[in-house]
Write a protein that holds these residues in place. Structure first.
Motif, short mmCIF file in Angstrom:
data_model
loop_
_atom_site.label_atom_id
_atom_site.label_comp_id
_atom_site.label_asym_id
_atom_site.label_seq_id
_atom_site.Cartn_x
_atom_site.Cartn_y
_atom_site.Cartn_z
N ASP A 210 0.07 13.57 -1.09
CA ASP A 210 -0.66 13.65 -2.43
C ASP A 210 -1.25 12.31 -3.13
OD1 ASP A 210 1.64 12.92 -2.79
OD2 ASP A 210 2.24 14.21 -4.37
N ASP A 211 -0.40 11.34 -2.74
CA ASP A 211 -0.66 10.01 -3.37
C ASP A 211 -1.63 9.25 -2.43
OD1 ASP A 211 -0.76 7.28 -4.62
OD2 ASP A 211 1.41 7.21 -4.63
N LEU A 212 -2.86 8.98 -3.27
CA LEU A 212 -4.11 8.25 -2.29
C LEU A 212 -3.42 6.94 -1.75
CD1 LEU A 212 -6.94 9.10 -1.92
CD2 LEU A 212 -7.61 7.52 -3.80
N ALA A 213 -2.58 6.20 -2.62
CA ALA A 213 -2.17 4.93 -2.11
C ALA A 213 -1.46 5.12 -0.51
CB ALA A 213 -1.40 4.21 -3.02
N GLU A 214 -0.67 6.26 -0.73
CA GLU A 214 -0.02 6.57 0.51
C GLU A 214 -1.00 6.75 1.89
OE1 GLU A 214 3.32 6.61 1.28
OE2 GLU A 214 3.85 5.72 -0.55
N VAL A 215 -2.02 7.32 1.43
CA VAL A 215 -3.03 7.66 2.62
C VAL A 215 -3.47 6.11 3.23
CG1 VAL A 215 -5.16 8.56 3.17
CG2 VAL A 215 -3.73 9.69 1.57
N MET A 216 -3.54 5.35 2.47
CA MET A 216 -4.23 3.92 2.52
C MET A 216 -2.98 3.27 3.35
SD MET A 216 -6.45 1.56 2.53
CE MET A 216 -7.66 1.74 1.22
N ASP A 217 -1.69 3.35 2.95
CA ASP A 217 -0.47 3.05 3.58
C ASP A 217 -0.45 3.47 5.11
OD1 ASP A 217 0.11 1.39 1.68
OD2 ASP A 217 1.57 2.81 0.69
N HIS A 218 -0.69 4.63 5.29
CA HIS A 218 -1.08 5.40 6.65
C HIS A 218 -1.89 4.65 7.51
CE1 HIS A 218 1.95 8.77 6.76
NE2 HIS A 218 1.50 8.69 5.49
N CYS A 219 -3.10 4.37 7.02
CA CYS A 219 -4.08 3.69 7.54
C CYS A 219 -3.54 2.25 8.02
CB CYS A 219 -5.27 3.50 6.76
SG CYS A 219 -6.13 5.03 6.67
N GLU A 257 -11.01 8.78 -7.90
CA GLU A 257 -9.71 7.78 -7.78
C GLU A 257 -10.10 7.00 -6.68
OE1 GLU A 257 -6.43 10.28 -7.38
OE2 GLU A 257 -6.77 11.54 -9.38
N VAL A 258 -9.94 5.72 -6.82
CA VAL A 258 -10.29 4.61 -5.66
C VAL A 258 -9.09 3.81 -5.49
CG1 VAL A 258 -11.69 2.75 -5.14
CG2 VAL A 258 -12.57 4.74 -6.45
N VAL A 259 -8.69 3.58 -4.33
CA VAL A 259 -7.87 2.56 -3.70
C VAL A 259 -8.46 1.70 -2.73
CG1 VAL A 259 -5.72 2.01 -2.34
CG2 VAL A 259 -5.65 4.02 -3.79
N ASN A 260 -8.92 0.42 -3.32
CA ASN A 260 -9.51 -0.61 -2.69
C ASN A 260 -8.74 -1.85 -1.96
OD1 ASN A 260 -11.49 -2.28 -1.91
ND2 ASN A 260 -12.76 -2.07 -3.60
N ARG A 261 -8.97 -1.87 -0.61
CA ARG A 261 -8.40 -2.90 -0.10
C ARG A 261 -9.32 -3.98 0.72
NH1 ARG A 261 -3.12 -1.87 1.69
NH2 ARG A 261 -3.02 -3.95 2.58
N GLY A 262 -10.05 -4.73 -0.35
CA GLY A 262 -10.67 -5.85 -0.03
C GLY A 262 -11.98 -5.63 0.35
N HIS A 263 -12.48 -4.38 -0.03
CA HIS A 263 -13.79 -3.77 0.52
C HIS A 263 -15.07 -3.77 -0.69
CE1 HIS A 263 -16.17 -1.65 3.44
NE2 HIS A 263 -16.60 -1.05 2.40
N LEU A 277 -17.62 0.00 -9.28
CA LEU A 277 -16.41 0.26 -9.75
C LEU A 277 -15.59 -0.95 -9.20
CD1 LEU A 277 -16.54 4.26 -8.88
CD2 LEU A 277 -17.35 2.72 -10.83
N MET A 278 -15.47 -2.02 -10.11
CA MET A 278 -14.62 -2.90 -9.66
C MET A 278 -13.10 -2.51 -9.86
SD MET A 278 -17.00 -5.28 -8.83
CE MET A 278 -15.76 -6.70 -8.72
N PRO A 279 -12.26 -3.15 -8.89
CA PRO A 279 -10.81 -2.76 -8.98
C PRO A 279 -10.12 -3.80 -10.19
CG PRO A 279 -11.26 -4.21 -7.07
CD PRO A 279 -12.73 -3.76 -7.48
N ALA A 280 -9.36 -3.22 -10.66
CA ALA A 280 -8.61 -4.24 -11.96
C ALA A 280 -7.80 -5.32 -11.25
CB ALA A 280 -7.78 -3.21 -12.93
N SER A 281 -7.02 -4.68 -10.04
CA SER A 281 -6.19 -5.69 -9.18
C SER A 281 -6.63 -5.84 -7.85
CB SER A 281 -4.52 -5.21 -9.57
OG SER A 281 -4.24 -4.62 -10.60
N PRO A 282 -7.37 -6.67 -7.61
CA PRO A 282 -7.97 -6.79 -6.15
C PRO A 282 -6.73 -7.05 -5.13
CG PRO A 282 -9.21 -8.31 -7.66
CD PRO A 282 -8.03 -7.85 -8.38
N GLN A 283 -7.04 -6.24 -4.12
CA GLN A 283 -5.90 -6.20 -3.01
C GLN A 283 -6.67 -6.66 -1.64
OE1 GLN A 283 -2.76 -5.47 -3.39
NE2 GLN A 283 -3.04 -4.99 -5.45
N PRO A 284 -5.80 -7.30 -0.75
CA PRO A 284 -6.29 -7.89 0.51
C PRO A 284 -6.59 -6.89 1.35
CG PRO A 284 -3.83 -8.33 0.43
CD PRO A 284 -4.28 -7.73 -1.16
#
Length: 386
Positions: A210-219, A257-263, A277-284
């Protein structure tokens, strides 16, 4: 992107190979010029027949059927001219030279045609396999997903190429419509392997996390496991390779909702105006987790009915014109906004604008995924507004 998951070619290797190939193409005509120089000089007593006879055979190695035929015609023309100039018609030597030239030319043209046909068949087979593999990895996005309409577009930088490191996906889940776009640093089969690992993890995780960040963690975890396979990637790729990725979710409410990892950030087209849609805290990117400070969290942005959201790879925004200017994607979106009713029409117009900007020459693969919020919040898909 640049050159991942394979080692870059040795500096100068490509230039040297092209130079040798061009030298091979010029060699038959250089031999003809040498014969002309000898025959129309005081040294014409030298026997040049074998040199002209070898011309079609040398042309067949690098020039294909048409080039071989051109070299043959030139050799025959020179033979006729030199025989006339030296008044050698009627001698056994002249007719022997013509017979040898005819036999070698016929064999060279036949061989060159056979090789050309075989290479074309092999290339067609490779393209069919590549197309099938691409469709498995990047399957078509459905036209309709719940309360959004969608379309996708993939552009290969090299003519005939079908497989690259760009990836995208759109899936309808119980949490909403979930989207993925990413870019592997590099090209070729290793990049496809990395893209497949990320896509496979996304397609599975979106249905139970259910957590979008967890989806990114699986990737991220899937890519890490793939890189741990012995011999899967070169040492340089493991040290420098990464995957930029962006995961988005369109729930029932008028937000995304957006989770952006350096894209590159997606572009939101609202009332004819496009903004990133610029991220507030850029992630690598994925693969560079050691650089993460803090925990990745989904960020929420407005996304209401009538809005369009474009997810894309850097091959789009980094495409250059002859003056080295970047493609103005936001301006292009605003320019085509009123001319396209469906997402596919919108992407087709963007494609045309991109090709005009680059004059049909892309330096990198490019992918775009477009979604339209076409229903009122909470209204079931297919319902007709009052």
């Amino acid at each position: 992107m640049g050159s991942l998951i394979r080692s870059p070619p040795r500096p100068g290797a490509g230039t040297l190979g092209r130079g040798l190939f061009l030298l091979g193409q010029c060699l038959p005509f250089a031999l003809v010029l040498i014969v002309v120089g000898i025959e129309f000089s005081p040294a014409h007593f030298l026997y040049t027949g074998p040199i002209l006879t070898a011309t079609p055979a040398l042309a067949a190695v690098t020039m294909g059927p048409r080039g071989t035929l051109a070299a043959t015609a030139l050799a025959v023309l020179v033979s006729v001219c030199t025989a006339t100039y030296n008044q050698a018609w009627g001698t056994q030597q002249v007719y022997t030279n013509f017979l040898a030239l005819f036999l070698v030319s016929a064999a060279s043209i036949t061989t060159s045609s056979a090789v050309s046909t075989r290479r074309k068949n092999e290339l067609d087979q490779v393209r069919r396999i590549a197309t099938a593999a691409q469709e498995v990895i990047l399957r078509p996005v459905p036209d309709r997903l719940g309360t959004v309409r969608a379309a996708s577009l993939y552009l290969a930088a090299e003519k005939g190429a079908q497989i690259g490191g760009d990836l995208y996906e759109a899936v309808q889940t119980r949490y909403g419509i979930r989207l993925l776009v990413g870019d592997v640093r590099g090209k070729g089969l290793p990049a496809v392997r990395a893209a497949a690992a990320v896509l496979g993890a996304f397609r599975e995780a979106v249905h139970y996390e259910d957590d979008l960040a967890e989806v990114m963690d699986h990737c991220m975890a899937s890519l890490r496991r793939e890189c741990a396979v012995p011999g899967a990637f070169s040492e340089e790729a493991l040290a420098e390779g990464f995957v930029t990725a962006l995961v988005a979710q369109v729930p029932d409410g008028p937000v995304v909702e957006v989770v952006n990892r350096g894209h590159p950030p997606p572009l939101l087209l609202h009332e004819g105006k496009a903004r990133p849609l610029m991220p507030a805290s850029p992630q690598p990117p994925l693969g560079l987790e050691d650089l993460i400070i803090g925990v990745s969290e989904a960020e929420t942005f407005p996304f209401g009915p009538g809005d369009r959201l474009l997810l894309h790879t850097d091959g789009v925004i980094e495409a250059r014109d002859p003056d080295d200017g970047f493609f103005p994607l936001a301006d292009a979106m605003e320019a085509v906004h009123g001319r396209a009713r469906t997402p596919q029409e919108f992407l087709d117009l963007l494609h045309e604008a991109l090709l005009r900007h680059t004059e049909g020459r892309l330096a990198d693969d490019a992918a775009m995924l477009l979604v339209d919020r076409c229903e009122e919040p909470g209204r079931p898909a297919g319902a007709v507004a009052d």
